[in-house]
Design a protein around this motif. Structure first.
Motif, short mmCIF file in Angstrom:
data_model
loop_
_atom_site.label_atom_id
_atom_site.label_comp_id
_atom_site.label_asym_id
_atom_site.label_seq_id
_atom_site.Cartn_x
_atom_site.Cartn_y
_atom_site.Cartn_z
N TRP A 189 -3.78 15.24 -1.41
CA TRP A 189 -4.82 14.48 -1.81
C TRP A 189 -4.62 13.23 -2.31
CZ3 TRP A 189 -6.97 13.50 -7.65
CH2 TRP A 189 -8.51 13.42 -7.66
N ASN B 200 -4.82 21.41 -1.82
CA ASN B 200 -5.63 20.35 -1.30
C ASN B 200 -4.66 19.61 -0.96
OD1 ASN B 200 -8.01 18.41 -0.49
ND2 ASN B 200 -8.20 18.07 -2.33
N ARG C 213 -16.99 16.00 -16.52
CA ARG C 213 -15.45 14.36 -17.01
C ARG C 213 -13.95 15.44 -18.19
NH1 ARG C 213 -14.31 14.94 -12.84
NH2 ARG C 213 -12.98 13.40 -13.19
N SER D 271 -13.33 20.53 -13.58
CA SER D 271 -14.01 20.34 -12.57
C SER D 271 -14.39 21.86 -11.53
CB SER D 271 -14.25 19.73 -11.60
OG SER D 271 -13.79 18.16 -12.11
N LYS D 272 -13.84 22.50 -11.18
CA LYS D 272 -14.00 23.02 -10.23
C LYS D 272 -14.51 24.86 -10.99
CE LYS D 272 -12.16 19.60 -7.74
NZ LYS D 272 -12.42 18.88 -6.85
N SER E 269 -8.11 21.37 -15.81
CA SER E 269 -9.91 20.44 -14.81
C SER E 269 -10.53 21.85 -15.31
CB SER E 269 -9.41 19.92 -13.74
OG SER E 269 -10.83 19.59 -13.52
N ASN F 201 1.43 19.95 -6.69
CA ASN F 201 -0.24 20.80 -6.56
C ASN F 201 -0.79 21.91 -6.27
OD1 ASN F 201 -4.19 20.06 -4.37
ND2 ASN F 201 -3.15 21.03 -6.45
N PRO G 80 -9.90 12.71 -19.13
CA PRO G 80 -11.10 13.14 -18.03
C PRO G 80 -11.15 13.55 -16.58
CG PRO G 80 -11.21 10.80 -18.20
CD PRO G 80 -10.13 11.37 -19.38
N GLY G 81 -11.32 14.68 -16.49
CA GLY G 81 -10.90 15.76 -15.37
C GLY G 81 -9.42 15.71 -15.25
N GLY G 82 -8.98 15.92 -14.44
CA GLY G 82 -7.49 16.08 -14.01
C GLY G 82 -7.34 15.07 -13.65
N THR G 83 -8.12 13.64 -13.08
CA THR G 83 -7.49 13.07 -12.69
C THR G 83 -6.97 11.63 -13.72
OG1 THR G 83 -8.98 12.72 -11.19
CG2 THR G 83 -8.66 10.48 -11.89
N ASP H 190 -0.42 19.93 -11.08
CA ASP H 190 -1.58 19.46 -10.92
C ASP H 190 -2.57 21.08 -10.26
OD1 ASP H 190 -4.64 19.24 -10.11
OD2 ASP H 190 -4.07 17.91 -8.57
N ALA I 64 -6.02 21.33 -10.43
CA ALA I 64 -6.72 21.68 -10.38
C ALA I 64 -8.19 22.72 -10.29
CB ALA I 64 -7.86 20.20 -9.15
N TYR I 65 -7.37 23.69 -9.23
CA TYR I 65 -7.61 25.34 -8.37
C TYR I 65 -7.00 26.14 -8.79
CZ TYR I 65 -9.21 21.73 -5.21
OH TYR I 65 -10.16 20.18 -5.27
N TYR J 142 -3.91 10.44 -5.20
CA TYR J 142 -2.88 10.15 -5.37
C TYR J 142 -2.05 8.74 -5.52
CZ TYR J 142 -2.68 15.44 -6.27
OH TYR J 142 -2.22 17.05 -6.32
C1 PLP Z 1 -6.21 18.03 -6.09
C2 PLP Z 1 -6.46 17.40 -6.97
N1 PLP Z 1 -5.86 17.03 -7.93
C3 PLP Z 1 -6.91 16.48 -9.15
C4 PLP Z 1 -8.27 16.53 -8.55
C5 PLP Z 1 -9.23 15.91 -10.20
O1 PLP Z 1 -10.10 16.68 -9.89
P1 PLP Z 1 -10.84 16.56 -11.58
O2 PLP Z 1 -10.51 14.96 -11.36
O3 PLP Z 1 -13.27 16.23 -11.39
O4 PLP Z 1 -10.85 17.37 -12.17
C6 PLP Z 1 -9.25 17.33 -7.80
C7 PLP Z 1 -10.45 16.92 -7.31
O5 PLP Z 1 -11.01 16.92 -6.32
C8 PLP Z 1 -8.24 17.59 -6.39
O6 PLP Z 1 -8.44 18.01 -5.56
#
Ligand code: PLP
Length: 413
Positions: free
Chosen positions: A132, A186, A263, A254-255, A252, A181, A105-108, A220, A222-223, A135
């Motif tokens: 972020w 982020n 997710r 998400s973005k 991920s 990351n 579910p997402g990067g999380t 990570d 994510a971006y 973590y």
């Molecule tokens: C640095 C970083 N890693 C991971 C995530 C995880 O995002 P998601 O679980 O929506 O993929 C975020 C989301 O804001 C993020 O900022």
């Protein structure tokens, strides 16, 4: 009185980012959203403050067979999704190694599994001291810890501080876990350069070869879809690593696909050892089953739809690139003005956020409060202020650097 289990007592409470976000919402109701600058939100918003979504993604999703989309997916994810996610993560920069993907579910979700399965209880993961905040919560929730090292040395990644921490923890625990990351970090927007990666990989390989440690490098990404050309080149360096050096990439949707709430992500293991990759699949599938079970099938089918239709994929990629370029313009506006008024910012290459550093945590809180007097809402994060350029249009970014500069001057008086 608390009826929580003892290890859960005292956790939770207001999130500092949401607290500032709420202040912005209250103020927007008082004076109108158009009259405030809400640079607190970590999603890509248009000039009206609406979430930007990609038409190609919407169309792909709407074209799905509803009952198919509603069905369960296999725990590890639909095999064609996993192939598509690995392709999407690496594009033409696939390392020569054994690879395995696992829907999360997402990067999380990928971060959770990595922390749970590769750190002993009570062990520590290390990362940059600008990070972020989630973590720390992800680790704390499962009885693991976070330790940090200085992020920057002048306008560069502080690789010396990073390696010093790597050696400190290699002496303390068998599995040395480094989390980075990058690209488009982020909250600062920095990216580890390919030269820095070369040094890191050499040093981490030496740790893996010392006869004592294993190395787990969690990246990570994510971006990553906002990192621009060459943002993925470093992946190719994860070729012929020592067998006990595992790289876990948390990808991920998400973005980059604007599917935040759907997710879906994919944790990707990269290893020279087939055995390590087989173990990665088994252990992480077990954790997924025991934590959230399976992931969002509709989002998996959307990705498969692109993989199966190159013409749709091309339209999607073009739209994604437009989105990236609009972010580049926002960043350029902020950075050009910051340079013009001599406002220091943390090194920024790409991404949703820019950080204005402060001398300490208190100064960050004070500057944020002064900015709020001008109806500009930014998030104080440690010794700095996070500006979510993803959430504000260029016209609202214009003039912001000068406001920051004024705020610092007011504080000096
Ligand atoms: C640095 C970083 N890693 C991971 C995530 C995880 O995002 P998601 O679980 O929506 O993929 C975020 C989301 O804001 C993020 O900022």
């Amino acid at each position: 009185m608390s009826i929580l289990a003892s290890k859960s007592q005292g956790k939770g409470g207001p999130d500092p980012i949401f607290a500032i976000s709420d202040m912005a919402k209250v103020r927007a109701e008082e004076v109108g959203a158009q009259n405030i600058v809400n640079a607190t939100i970590g999603s890509f918003l248009d000039s009206e403050g609406r979430l930007v979504t990609l038409k190609s993604v919407e169309e792909a999703m709407r074209s799905l067979d509803f009952s198919d989309a509603c069905d369960y997916a296999p725990i590890a994810g639909l095999p064609r999704f996993i192939d598509a996610a690995i392709d999407a993560a690496f594009l033409d920069c696939r390392p020569e190694a054994y690879l395995a993907g696992m829907a999360t579910p997402g990067g999380t979700g990928g971060l959770h599994n990595a922390f749970y399965n590769y750190l002993e209880e009570g062990a520590t993961c290390i990362t940059t001291d600008r990070y972020w905040g989630n973590y720390a919560s992800l680790l704390d929730e499962i009885g693991r810890k976070l330790d940090t090292f200085n992020t920057f040395d002048g306008d560069k990644f502080d690789i010396k501080a990073c390696l010093a921490k790597v050696h400190e923890y290699a002496a303390k625990q068998k599995n040395m876990m480094l989390l980075l990351n990058t690209p488009a970090h982020n909250p600062t927007g920095f990216s580890v350069t390919d030269d820095e990666w070369q040094i890191l990989i050499k040093e981490l390989s030496a740790v893996a070869n010392n006869g004592v440690n294993n190395v787990i490098l969690v990246i990570d990404v994510a971006y990553i879809d906002f990192a621009g050309p060459h943002g993925r080149d470093f992946f190719k360096l994860f070729t012929h690593l020592p067998d006990n050096f595992l790289v876990i990439v948390t990808f991920s949707m998400s973005k980059g696909y604007t599917l935040y709430g759907y997710r879906l992500g994919c944790m990707i293991g990269i290893s020279s050892s087939q055995e390590t990759i087989e173990e990665f699949k088994k252990a992480n599938a077990y954790s997924s089953r025991a934590t959230w079970s399976n992931c969002n099938r509709a989002a998996m089918l959307t990705m498969i739809e692109f993989a199966d239709h190159p013409e749709k994929q091309a339209i999607f990629k073009a739209e994604q690139e437009d989105l990236r370029l609009s972010l580049v313009k926002r960043a350029e506006t902020f950075i050009t003005e910051a340079n013009a008024v001599d406002l220091p910012i943390c090194p920024y290459q790409a991404g949703f956020f820019i950080t204005v550093p402060t001398k300490d945590v208190q100064e960050a809180q004070e500057i944020a409060a002064i900015m709020r007097e001008d109806d500009i809402f930014v998030v104080p994060l440690g010794a700095g202020l996070r500006v979510a350029i993803c959430a504000i249009p260029e016209e609202k970014i214009t003039g912001m650097a000068a406001k920051f500069k004024e705020a610092f001057k007011r504080l000096e008086k």
